[in-house]
Structure formats: C-alpha cells, structure tokens
Design a protein around this motif. Structure first.
Motif, PDB file in Angstrom:
ATOM      1  N   PRO A 145       6.548   7.225   2.479  1.00  0.00           N
ATOM      2  CA  PRO A 145       7.355   6.439   3.300  1.00  0.00           C
ATOM      3  C   PRO A 145       6.625   5.536   4.193  1.00  0.00           C
ATOM      4  O   PRO A 145       5.303   5.744   4.621  1.00  0.00           O
ATOM      5  N   LEU A 146       7.185   4.761   4.759  1.00  0.00           N
ATOM      6  CA  LEU A 146       6.751   3.868   5.639  1.00  0.00           C
ATOM      7  C   LEU A 146       7.873   3.475   6.667  1.00  0.00           C
ATOM      8  O   LEU A 146       8.755   2.993   6.284  1.00  0.00           O
ATOM      9  N   VAL A 147       7.057   3.241   7.988  1.00  0.00           N
ATOM     10  CA  VAL A 147       7.911   2.844   9.015  1.00  0.00           C
ATOM     11  C   VAL A 147       6.910   1.942   9.876  1.00  0.00           C
ATOM     12  O   VAL A 147       5.830   2.080   9.921  1.00  0.00           O
ATOM     13  N   TYR A 148       7.624   0.761  10.241  1.00  0.00           N
ATOM     14  CA  TYR A 148       6.859  -0.211  11.120  1.00  0.00           C
ATOM     15  C   TYR A 148       7.309  -0.431  12.500  1.00  0.00           C
ATOM     16  O   TYR A 148       8.708  -0.483  12.391  1.00  0.00           O
ATOM     17  N   TRP A 149       6.787  -0.045  13.509  1.00  0.00           N
ATOM     18  CA  TRP A 149       7.473   0.094  14.673  1.00  0.00           C
ATOM     19  C   TRP A 149       7.047  -0.938  15.596  1.00  0.00           C
ATOM     20  O   TRP A 149       5.682  -1.529  15.676  1.00  0.00           O
ATOM     21  N   PHE A 150       8.063  -1.416  16.688  1.00  0.00           N
ATOM     22  CA  PHE A 150       7.796  -2.280  17.548  1.00  0.00           C
ATOM     23  C   PHE A 150       8.070  -1.432  18.819  1.00  0.00           C
ATOM     24  O   PHE A 150       8.958  -0.864  18.839  1.00  0.00           O
ATOM     25  N   LEU A 158       0.901  -1.205   0.058  1.00  0.00           N
ATOM     26  CA  LEU A 158       0.058   0.099  -0.012  1.00  0.00           C
ATOM     27  C   LEU A 158       0.898   1.238  -0.251  1.00  0.00           C
ATOM     28  O   LEU A 158       0.504   2.165  -0.750  1.00  0.00           O
ATOM     29  N   ALA A 159       2.084   1.281   1.047  1.00  0.00           N
ATOM     30  CA  ALA A 159       2.969   2.279   0.909  1.00  0.00           C
ATOM     31  C   ALA A 159       3.432   2.641  -0.456  1.00  0.00           C
ATOM     32  O   ALA A 159       3.498   3.471  -1.059  1.00  0.00           O
ATOM     33  N   THR A 160       3.899   1.332  -0.991  1.00  0.00           N
ATOM     34  CA  THR A 160       4.801   1.648  -2.377  1.00  0.00           C
ATOM     35  C   THR A 160       3.725   2.197  -3.389  1.00  0.00           C
ATOM     36  O   THR A 160       3.963   3.158  -4.262  1.00  0.00           O
ATOM     37  N   ALA A 161       2.581   1.654  -3.597  1.00  0.00           N
ATOM     38  CA  ALA A 161       1.437   2.162  -4.359  1.00  0.00           C
ATOM     39  C   ALA A 161       1.231   3.508  -4.267  1.00  0.00           C
ATOM     40  O   ALA A 161       1.105   4.156  -5.396  1.00  0.00           O
TER      41      ALA A 161
END
Length: 88
Positions: free
Chosen positions: A36-41, A29-32
């Motif tokens: 930018p995308l960040v996935y957080w833990f 989804l972010a690429t499309a």
C-alpha cells in the motif's frame, strides 16, 4: 488511518487534492512491490505565503523551502500513529 493520525495530530484531515507532481516513480514502485502507498502533505509551507497569494514552490523546485521545525515533528507523529494502526 485518518482516525489514528487525527488522535496524534490535532487538525489532521483527509483532503483530495487531485493530480499533483509529488513523486514520479513512487506509485510504480509500490505497485510493483504489491504494497500500500499513501502520500502525505503535512502543511510544511509558511502560511503567510498563502495569505499573500504567492506561488508555492513544489518539492522539485530549487526554491522549495519547507518549515522543517514544524514539519518534522508533525510528520513523525503522523507516521508513528499510522504505522501503529496499520500493524495493530
């Protein structure tokens, strides 16, 4: 981002975890969308489970049980700090 988040959340650090089942489609989804995308833990699991060597249920497990009282304030503080840094 790390500097901004670290100022708001003491102990924040960058950690390379390798591949993980986090969210199957969020990267697509972010690429499309060209964003930018960040996935957080955010360290939302009871540390005692790690100390005892127990299996930690992932967010796709019916046994997933984050410590919301701890996770939500940390997540909100981190997100606000990162957003402010990003739009500045």
């Amino acid at each position: 981002m790390l500097a901004a988040v670290s100022a708001a959340v003491p102990g924040a650090r960058e950690l390379e975890i390798g591949l993980a089942m986090a969210s199957e489609d969020v990267g697509q989804l972010a690429t499309a969308a060209g964003v930018p995308l960040v996935y957080w833990f955010t360290g939302i699991t009871d540390p005692e489970l790690f100390r005892r060597g127990e299996d930690i249920p992932s967010n796709h497990s019916p046994f997933y049980a984050p410590q919301a009282e701890t996770a939500i304030p940390v997540g909100v503080d981190a997100l606000v700090a990162a957003t402010r840094a990003y739009v500045a």
